[in-house]
Design an enzyme around this catalytic site. Structure first.
Site, PDB file in Angstrom:
ATOM      1  N   GLU A 218      20.298  52.017  79.120  1.00  0.00           N
ATOM      2  CA  GLU A 218      19.649  53.310  79.230  1.00  0.00           C
ATOM      3  C   GLU A 218      19.283  53.828  77.841  1.00  0.00           C
ATOM      4  O   GLU A 218      19.801  53.340  76.822  1.00  0.00           O
ATOM      5  CB  GLU A 218      20.550  54.323  79.934  1.00  0.00           C
ATOM      6  CG  GLU A 218      21.811  54.669  79.173  1.00  0.00           C
ATOM      7  CD  GLU A 218      22.730  55.584  79.954  1.00  0.00           C
ATOM      8  OE1 GLU A 218      22.485  55.769  81.152  1.00  0.00           O
ATOM      9  OE2 GLU A 218      23.688  56.110  79.352  1.00  0.00           O
ATOM     10  N   ASN A 253      32.210  54.962  70.600  1.00  0.00           N
ATOM     11  CA  ASN A 253      32.150  55.439  71.989  1.00  0.00           C
ATOM     12  C   ASN A 253      33.515  55.791  72.568  1.00  0.00           C
ATOM     13  O   ASN A 253      33.640  55.985  73.779  1.00  0.00           O
ATOM     14  CB  ASN A 253      31.464  54.401  72.890  1.00  0.00           C
ATOM     15  CG  ASN A 253      30.080  54.050  72.400  1.00  0.00           C
ATOM     16  OD1 ASN A 253      29.283  54.923  72.125  1.00  0.00           O
ATOM     17  ND2 ASN A 253      29.806  52.764  72.263  1.00  0.00           N
ATOM     18  N   GLU A 293      30.396  63.526  83.518  1.00  0.00           N
ATOM     19  CA  GLU A 293      30.086  63.531  82.097  1.00  0.00           C
ATOM     20  C   GLU A 293      28.586  63.715  81.875  1.00  0.00           C
ATOM     21  O   GLU A 293      27.766  63.107  82.566  1.00  0.00           O
ATOM     22  CB  GLU A 293      30.568  62.237  81.442  1.00  0.00           C
ATOM     23  CG  GLU A 293      32.073  62.025  81.595  1.00  0.00           C
ATOM     24  CD  GLU A 293      32.612  60.970  80.659  1.00  0.00           C
ATOM     25  OE1 GLU A 293      31.810  60.306  79.966  1.00  0.00           O
ATOM     26  OE2 GLU A 293      33.842  60.803  80.612  1.00  0.00           O
ATOM     27  N   GLU A 306      27.815  59.742  83.744  1.00  0.00           N
ATOM     28  CA  GLU A 306      28.610  59.019  84.718  1.00  0.00           C
ATOM     29  C   GLU A 306      29.633  59.973  85.324  1.00  0.00           C
ATOM     30  O   GLU A 306      29.869  61.064  84.802  1.00  0.00           O
ATOM     31  CB  GLU A 306      29.330  57.833  84.069  1.00  0.00           C
ATOM     32  CG  GLU A 306      30.307  58.236  82.971  1.00  0.00           C
ATOM     33  CD  GLU A 306      30.918  57.056  82.260  1.00  0.00           C
ATOM     34  OE1 GLU A 306      30.601  55.918  82.627  1.00  0.00           O
ATOM     35  OE2 GLU A 306      31.717  57.259  81.338  1.00  0.00           O
ATOM     36  N   ASN A 308      33.634  59.886  86.376  1.00  0.00           N
ATOM     37  CA  ASN A 308      34.900  59.160  86.342  1.00  0.00           C
ATOM     38  C   ASN A 308      35.758  59.623  87.508  1.00  0.00           C
ATOM     39  O   ASN A 308      36.164  60.786  87.573  1.00  0.00           O
ATOM     40  CB  ASN A 308      35.618  59.394  85.017  1.00  0.00           C
ATOM     41  CG  ASN A 308      34.896  58.728  83.866  1.00  0.00           C
ATOM     42  OD1 ASN A 308      34.654  57.523  83.885  1.00  0.00           O
ATOM     43  ND2 ASN A 308      34.518  59.504  82.872  1.00  0.00           N
ATOM     44  N   PHE A 366      39.450  51.730  60.961  1.00  0.00           N
ATOM     45  CA  PHE A 366      40.092  52.091  62.225  1.00  0.00           C
ATOM     46  C   PHE A 366      40.430  50.869  63.082  1.00  0.00           C
ATOM     47  O   PHE A 366      40.454  50.962  64.309  1.00  0.00           O
ATOM     48  CB  PHE A 366      39.216  53.053  63.027  1.00  0.00           C
ATOM     49  CG  PHE A 366      38.957  54.348  62.314  1.00  0.00           C
ATOM     50  CD1 PHE A 366      39.864  55.396  62.395  1.00  0.00           C
ATOM     51  CD2 PHE A 366      37.817  54.518  61.552  1.00  0.00           C
ATOM     52  CE1 PHE A 366      39.625  56.585  61.734  1.00  0.00           C
ATOM     53  CE2 PHE A 366      37.570  55.709  60.882  1.00  0.00           C
ATOM     54  CZ  PHE A 366      38.481  56.742  60.980  1.00  0.00           C
TER      55      PHE A 366
END
Length: 684
Positions: A218, A253, A293, A306, A308, A366
Site C-alpha cells: 500500500e 514500525n 489503527e 488495520e 487488531n 537498537f
C-alpha cells in the site's frame, strides 16, 4: 501493586466474583502477568503455560497452576495449537485469554476452543478472519464507510511483481504481511530494488512469525501520525470507543512510546474516528476489546490501517485515562455480560504515557540484547490524585532475556492531570529505573522525553529516523544540567570520602581534615570548585562564583541518589569508579572524575588509550542466528551490498558492507549461533 482507581470499573471498584471457574493464559511474559493480576482480583484461578526457556519465568510463579508447553521456539510451544489445546484439556480451564501476539488472532485456535466448549476471551472467529487478513479488512472497511489508504489488495507472488506493483502505486510504499502485526513482516521501499528485497524479507519473516507468508502493498503516507482507537463491544449490540492513543514514536514500525489522548486530535476528529471505528466493529459483528489503527496526516485527514482483534500492548494508557480495566471487560463480555457503560459515560481523565523498555542496545542501532538481569529495580508503583506510576512487566531480578521471544522487558506508564505533568513523572520514573546485565533502551526513552518536538507534541512516525538519522549515540547534557551533575558528583564524593577517611582513621568524628577544593571532569569539561558543607547539604561554588546547593539523603553504597539540586529534584544512578563515579540521569551515562587539584594536574599528563581498529572486520552486532551468507572469500563487495543476514528475536537483520573491498575470510557458517562482536568475515 496497589490497585489504582484508574484501573477499576468506571462505576466503582468492580465485582470480586469472576464469571469463569478457571482461566488459562495462552501466552507468556508481561501480558500473561497482566492478565493474571485482573483474574486474581476477580477471584478466577489461573493457569500459565511455559516453554523450556520460561521454566522459572515470573508469569509461571504468579499463576495458580503452570503447565509445560514444549521447547523454546514459539513454533514448537506457544503457537503450536495442538500442544496448547492439550494443555487446556489437562488443566480443566473453561476459558482462555490469548494475550497479544502468538495465537491471539489465529482463527483456527479460536475455533478449536469453540469446538471444545471453552470460552475464547476475544472476538468471534468470523471477526478474526475478516480483520486479521489485512487485505480483506480493507475491503470491509471501505464498504463500512471507513477511509482507507490506496494500495494493491491482491496477493503478490514474486519480488518482480512486487516491484512492478510498487511502481504503479508510486514510491514510497509499505510492504506488509497480510497476517502480520507488531512490526513483523513490514518494510518501507523507496526504490524497485528495495521493493524486491523487502518483499523477500517480509515474506520470510511472516512465514516464521505467523505461518502465513502472504504479502500486500500500500502507499506509504509520508509525515504521518499513527493514532488508534480503542473499541469495546458485547454480544448484545453495544459498542463504544474509549478514545484514542497516539503511537507515532516508532522505530522499524515498532511502537516505542504511546500516550493517551493524542496531543494532535481535536474533538471533531476524535469523534469522527471513533464513529468509524465503531461502525467497522459493528460491520463484522465484533465483540470484546479491539483496536482500529489509523494514519493521520497534518490536516487531520485519517485513513484506516488495520484492526487488531486483540488486546494491544499499549492498552494501559487507555485504562489510566478512562478508569476501565480492559482485561476485565474482555472476560465479562466473553461470559455473555453486557457492557455496563455507554458512550456518554466515557470521559478523558488526565494524560497517560507509556514507555516500552526493550532488551536492545541503543548504541548499536537498537539491535537485540540477551542475557541475565543482574539488577532489576523498577520505580515504585504509586496511584494518587496528582500522579500514578505503573510498571507492567514479566521479568524479575535474576531472570534471563532469551533470544527466542520479543525483547520487551516492561511497559512503564505514568499518569497525571496534564501532559506536561505526565512527561515530568515519566522523566523521574525513567531516571529511577535500575537495570543491569543487558543492553537496554532506557537512555533513549529519556532522550525522547526531553526532546523539544516530543514535549511540544509535534511528532510523526518519522520522528526517530529524522531526529537520530545516524543512530543514537547517547545524550549530551546541556551546560546547566552538566554543571548540576558536577555539583552532585562533588557533594556525594565528599560524603564517600568522609566515610573512607573515618574507616581508615584519617579523620575522627570531632575534627574534619578533608580538603574543600576539588576538580570535576565530565563530558570532556573540567570544573574547579569548592565545597562548603553543613548538616543539611553542601554548597558547591564554581570557579566563576556560581553556587549550587545540593541537599538530600544519600549514603555510600546506595545506587540511587534522590536529591534537591539548585532547588529542583534530581534522580541520579550512582556507581563508584576509581577517582569518581559512573552517573546516569536524563539519558546521559557519564564517567565523572572527582579529584584534588594535584590529582587533576597529574591526570592531565596521562596518555589516552586508543580503541582497536575493526574497520576490516564484519562483527556480529547482536546475538543471533546466521540465516544466510551472500558472499564468499575472494569476492569483491561494494558499499551497501548485503553480506549476510542474522536473525534475532524473530527479526531478520541484513548486514551490509560499509565500503568497497575484498572478502579475505569467512569465519561463520549458515545455521551457527553468533555472539555479540563475533567476527563473521574479514576484508583486505
Amino acid at each position: 501493586m496497589a490497585t489504582s482507581r484508574r484501573l477499576c470499573h468506571v462505576r466503582g471498584e468492580g465485582a470480586v466474583t469472576g464469571p469463569f471457574e478457571k482461566l488459562l493464559i495462552a501466552n507468556r511474559g508481561e501480558i500473561a502477568c497482566r492478565v493474571i493480576k485482573t483474574a486474581r482480583r476477580l477471584g478466577i484461578p489461573t493457569v500459565a503455560l511455559y516453554s523450556d526457556a520460561d521454566r522459572r519465568a515470573l508469569h509461571v510463579a504468579m499463576a495458580d497452576e503452570a503447565l509445560h508447553i514444549g521447547p523454546p521456539p514459539a513454533a514448537q510451544s506457544y503457537i503450536d495449537i495442538e500442544r496448547v489445546m492439550t494443555a487446556v484439556r489437562e488443566s480443566g480451564a473453561d476459558a482462555v485469554h490469548p494475550g497479544y501476539g502468538f495465537l491471539s488472532e489465529n482463527p483456527r485456535f479460536a475455533r478449536a476452543l469453540e469446538e471444545a466448549g471453552v470460552a475464547f476471551i476475544g472476538p468471534p472467529v468470523g471477526a478474526i478472519e475478516a480483520m486479521g487478513d489485512k487485505i480483506t479488512s480493507k475491503k470491509i472497511a471501505a464498504e463500512a464507510g471507513v477511509n482507507t489508504v490506496p494500495g494493491f489488495m491482491g496477493l503478490i507472488d514474486s519480488a518482480d511483481e512486487a516491484a512492478k506493483i510498487a511502481g504503479e502505486i508510486g514510491y514510497p510504499v509499505m510492504i506488509k504481511a497480510s497476517a502480520g502485526g507488531g512490526g513483523k513482516g513490514m518494510r518501507v521501499a523507496w526504490t524497485a530494488e528495495e521493493a524486491r528485497e523487502g518483499f523477500a524479507a517480509s515474506k520470510r519473516e511472516a512465514a516464521a512469525s505467523f505461518g502465513d507468508d502472504r504479502i500486500f502493498i500500500e502507499k506509504f503516507v509520508t509525515q504521518p501520525r499513527h493514532i488508534e482507537i480503542q473499541v469495546l463491544a458485547d454480544a448484545h449490540g453495544n459498542a463504544v470507543y474509549l478514545h484514542e492513543r497516539e503511537c507515532s514514536i516508532q522505530r522499524r514500525n515498532q511502537k516505542v512510546i504511546e500516550e493517551a489522548p493524542s496531543p494532535f486530535l481535536d474533538e471533531a476528529t476524535r469523534a469522527a474516528m471513533g464513529a468509524q471505528a465503531v461502525a467497522l466493529a459493528q460491520a463484522v459483528g465484533y465483540r470484546s476489546a479491539g483496536t482500529v489503527e489509523f494514519i493521520v496526516d497534518g490536516a487531520r485527514n485519517f485513513y484506516f490501517l488495520e484492526m487488531n482483534t486483540r488486546l494491544q500492548v499499549e492498552h494501559p494508557v487507555t485504562e489510566l485515562i478512562t478508569g476501565i480495566d480492559l482485561v476485565e471487560q474482555m472476560i465479562r463480555v466473553a461470559a455473555g455480560e453486557p457492557l455496563p457503560f455507554s458512550q456518554a459515560d466515557l470521559r478523558i481523565n488526565g494524560w497517560a504515557i507509556e514507555s516500552r523498555l526493550y532488551a536492545e542496545d541503543p548504541y548499536r542501532n537498537f539491535l537485540p540484547s540477551i542475557g541475565r538481569l543482574t539488577r532489576y529495580r523498577p520505580p515504585e508503583e504509586v496511584s494518587g490524585p496528582e500522579k500514578a506510576v505503573r510498571n507492567d512487566t514479566g521479568v524479575e531480578e535474576g531472570g534471563e532475556i532469551s533470544m527466542f521471544y520479543d525483547p520487551m522487558i516492561a511497559k512503564l506508564c505514568t499518569w497525571a492531570p496534564s501532559r506536561e505533568a505526565a512527561i515530568g513523572a515519566m522523566r523521574e520514573a525513567l531516571d529511577g529505573f535500575e537495570l543491569e546485565g543487558i543492553g537496554h533502551n532506557l537512555p533513549f526513552l529519556s532522550a525522547v522525553m526531553d526532546h523539544p518536538k516530543f514535549v511540544a507534541g509535534e511528532m510523526t512516525t518519522a520522528f526517530i529516523a529524522e531526529e537520530w538519522p545516524e543512530g543514537f549515540d547517547g545524550v549530551t547534557l546541556p551546560g546547566n544540567q552538566l554543571r548540576r551533575l558536577a555539583a552532585v558528583a562533588a557533594a556525594i564524593h565528599r560524603i564517600a570520602e568522609i566515610r573512607r577517611a573515618r574507616i581508615s582513621g584519617r579523620i575522627d568524628n570531632h575534627k574534619r581534615t578533608l580538603g574543600e577544593d576539588f576538580v570535576v571532569t565530565a563530558q570532556g569539561e573540567t570544573f574547579p570548585l569548592t565545597l562548603t558543607a553543613d548538616p543539611f547539604g553542601t554548597d558547591v561554588t564554581f570557579a566563576g562564583g556560581e553556587a549550587v546547593r545540593v541537599a538530600g539523603a544519600w549514603s555510600p553504597g546506595q545506587r540511587l541518589a534522590r536529591l534537591d539540586v539548585a532547588g529542583e529534584p534530581m534522580v541520579v544512578q550512582v556507581e563508584p569508579r576509581p577517582l569518581g563515579f559512573r552517573l546516569r540521569t536524563r539519558g546521559a551515562d557519564l564517567s565523572v572524575r572527582v579529584m584534588t587539584p594535584r590529582q587533576a594536574e597529574l591526570a592531565a599528563l596521562m596518555p589516552q588509550k586508543l580503541p582497536p581498529d575493526t574497520s576490516k572486520l564484519l562483527l556480529c552486532p547482536m546475538p543471533g542466528l546466521l540465516v544466510s551468507l551472500n558472499v564468499a572469500a575472494g569476492d569483491n563487495v561494494e558499499e551497501g551490498q548485503a553480506l549476510c543476514t542474522v536473525e534475532a528475536m524473530k527479526m531478520e537483520n541484513i548486514l551490509r558492507a560499509e565500503r568497497r573491498g575484498i572478502v579475505t575470510q569467512v569465519n561463520a557458517a549458515v545455521g551457527e549461533s553468533l555472539a555479540v562482536d563475533e567476527v563473521i568475515m574479514e576484508f583486505e
